[in-house]
Design a protein around this motif. Structure first.
Motif, mmCIF file in Angstrom:
data_model
loop_
_atom_site.group_PDB
_atom_site.id
_atom_site.type_symbol
_atom_site.label_atom_id
_atom_site.label_comp_id
_atom_site.label_asym_id
_atom_site.label_seq_id
_atom_site.Cartn_x
_atom_site.Cartn_y
_atom_site.Cartn_z
ATOM 1 N N LEU A 162 64.595 24.809 83.324
ATOM 2 C CA LEU A 162 64.678 26.263 83.192
ATOM 3 C C LEU A 162 65.929 26.665 82.416
ATOM 4 O O LEU A 162 65.866 27.480 81.486
ATOM 5 N N GLU A 163 67.071 26.089 82.798
ATOM 6 C CA GLU A 163 68.321 26.419 82.108
ATOM 7 C C GLU A 163 68.266 26.019 80.638
ATOM 8 O O GLU A 163 68.764 26.746 79.767
ATOM 9 N N ARG A 164 67.647 24.874 80.367
ATOM 10 C CA ARG A 164 67.517 24.408 78.981
ATOM 11 C C ARG A 164 66.640 25.367 78.177
ATOM 12 O O ARG A 164 66.961 25.731 77.035
ATOM 13 N N TYR A 165 65.544 25.815 78.782
ATOM 14 C CA TYR A 165 64.637 26.758 78.112
ATOM 15 C C TYR A 165 65.358 28.069 77.794
ATOM 16 O O TYR A 165 65.264 28.596 76.686
ATOM 17 N N ASN A 169 66.339 29.655 74.065
ATOM 18 C CA ASN A 169 65.678 30.876 73.623
ATOM 19 C C ASN A 169 66.565 32.123 73.653
ATOM 20 O O ASN A 169 66.224 33.128 73.022
ATOM 21 N N LEU A 170 67.692 32.043 74.377
ATOM 22 C CA LEU A 170 68.537 33.229 74.519
ATOM 23 C C LEU A 170 69.863 33.162 73.776
ATOM 24 O O LEU A 170 70.577 34.160 73.701
ATOM 25 N N ARG A 183 60.058 41.163 82.622
ATOM 26 C CA ARG A 183 58.689 41.528 82.970
ATOM 27 C C ARG A 183 57.955 40.362 83.608
ATOM 28 O O ARG A 183 56.743 40.255 83.527
ATOM 29 N N MET A 184 58.700 39.454 84.263
ATOM 30 C CA MET A 184 58.094 38.334 84.957
ATOM 31 C C MET A 184 58.781 38.224 86.312
ATOM 32 O O MET A 184 59.974 37.995 86.397
ATOM 33 N N TYR A 185 58.034 38.380 87.391
ATOM 34 C CA TYR A 185 58.655 38.419 88.707
ATOM 35 C C TYR A 185 59.297 37.108 89.105
ATOM 36 O O TYR A 185 60.340 37.080 89.737
ATOM 37 N N ALA A 186 58.664 36.015 88.753
ATOM 38 C CA ALA A 186 59.262 34.724 89.094
ATOM 39 C C ALA A 186 60.612 34.564 88.414
ATOM 40 O O ALA A 186 61.557 34.026 88.977
ATOM 41 N N LEU A 187 60.713 35.052 87.189
ATOM 42 C CA LEU A 187 61.987 34.997 86.470
ATOM 43 C C LEU A 187 63.001 35.909 87.145
ATOM 44 O O LEU A 187 64.182 35.583 87.228
ATOM 45 N N SER A 188 62.541 37.038 87.661
ATOM 46 C CA SER A 188 63.429 37.965 88.360
ATOM 47 C C SER A 188 64.093 37.282 89.553
ATOM 48 O O SER A 188 65.285 37.435 89.794
ATOM 49 N N ILE A 189 63.317 36.504 90.290
ATOM 50 C CA ILE A 189 63.848 35.798 91.453
ATOM 51 C C ILE A 189 64.937 34.819 91.038
ATOM 52 O O ILE A 189 65.979 34.699 91.676
ATOM 53 N N ASN A 190 64.723 34.112 89.931
ATOM 54 C CA ASN A 190 65.664 33.093 89.487
ATOM 55 C C ASN A 190 66.917 33.663 88.847
ATOM 56 O O ASN A 190 67.940 33.001 88.805
ATOM 57 N N ASN A 194 72.244 34.858 89.124
ATOM 58 C CA ASN A 194 72.383 33.666 88.292
ATOM 59 C C ASN A 194 72.059 34.013 86.842
ATOM 60 O O ASN A 194 71.182 33.432 86.237
ATOM 61 N N LYS A 195 72.777 34.954 86.275
ATOM 62 C CA LYS A 195 72.489 35.435 84.919
ATOM 63 C C LYS A 195 73.389 34.705 83.904
ATOM 64 O O LYS A 195 74.244 35.301 83.276
ATOM 65 N N LYS A 196 73.206 33.406 83.788
ATOM 66 C CA LYS A 196 74.061 32.604 82.908
ATOM 67 C C LYS A 196 73.734 32.836 81.434
ATOM 68 O O LYS A 196 74.579 32.637 80.584
#
Length: 205
Positions: A162-165, A169-170, A183-190, A194-196
């Motif tokens: 996940l961190e690599r992705y 991309n960011l 706009r993705m709830y699973a991403l919201s949880i992560n 943890n907004k690195k």
């Protein structure tokens, strides 16, 4: 009759675990209600599927929730809300459906003049519902990022992947973007706590 209706559950469904964030807020607001949560990890992510596939999947889930005697159904999935809610409301007129609304309007209300990044599934970004809202509230400083494959990584729980992705991309948005709309709830949880990837104001819906 009224007492039986009051004890009937509210159905909530999402394409994975992310909709739990919606369920938690519902329990806070309506603690005396009964709930049935359906996590459709089998078909996750919806964002990479065709409209026809999404409608068929959502229809099957609704049928199951109605068999469980649900009195209302909450679509806790951005893609399903954007692609299927109109169809479901027309097909099942006897049951109320509550859908997720995009958070992009909040950028317009609270941080209009800042650079903004919208992270969402391909299906959401291409949906008519999102595009109507996007063009209505467009601050002309917004980039749309279609996160193909990200939902699968999150559902698998692989933090390193996940961190690599996110880094891959960011990286080009770091130091530039001031608002991030997830706009993705699973991403919201992560990302909570943890907004690195990007230091910015986050609008999570």
């Amino acid at each position: 009759m009224e007492e039986k209706f009051l004890t009937r559950p509210i159905g909530v469904f999402d394409s994975g675990i992310g909709g739990v964030t919606v369920l938690k807020e519902m329990i806070k607001i309506l603690p005396n209600e009964n709930y049935i949560y359906y996590s459709d990890s089998k078909n996750n992510p919806y964002g990479d599927k065709t409209d026809e596939e999404i409608l068929k999947i959502c229809d099957e889930i609704v049928k199951l929730l109605l068999q469980k005697n649900c009195k209302a159904i909450v679509i806790a999935c951005n893609t399903a809300s954007a692609k299927a809610v109109k169809y479901l409301r027309k097909r099942y007129q006897e049951i109320p459906f509550v859908a997720i609304e995009p958070a992009y309007k909040m950028v317009h209300d609270y941080s209009y003049d800042k650079q903004t990044l919208v992270m969402a599934t391909k299906g959401t970004i291409e949906s008519e519902k999102f595009n109507l809202l996007y063009h209505k509230y467009n601050n002309h400083k917004t980039e749309l990022l279609s996160c193909v494959g990200l939902a699968d990584i999150i559902e698998d729980g692989d933090k390193e992947k996940l961190e690599r992705y996110l880094k891959e991309n960011l990286h080009k948005y770091r130091g530039k973007v001031k608002n991030v709309v997830l706009r993705m709830y699973a991403l919201s949880i992560n990302t909570r706590g943890n907004k690195k990837g990007i230091r910015a104001r986050y609008f999570i819906f």
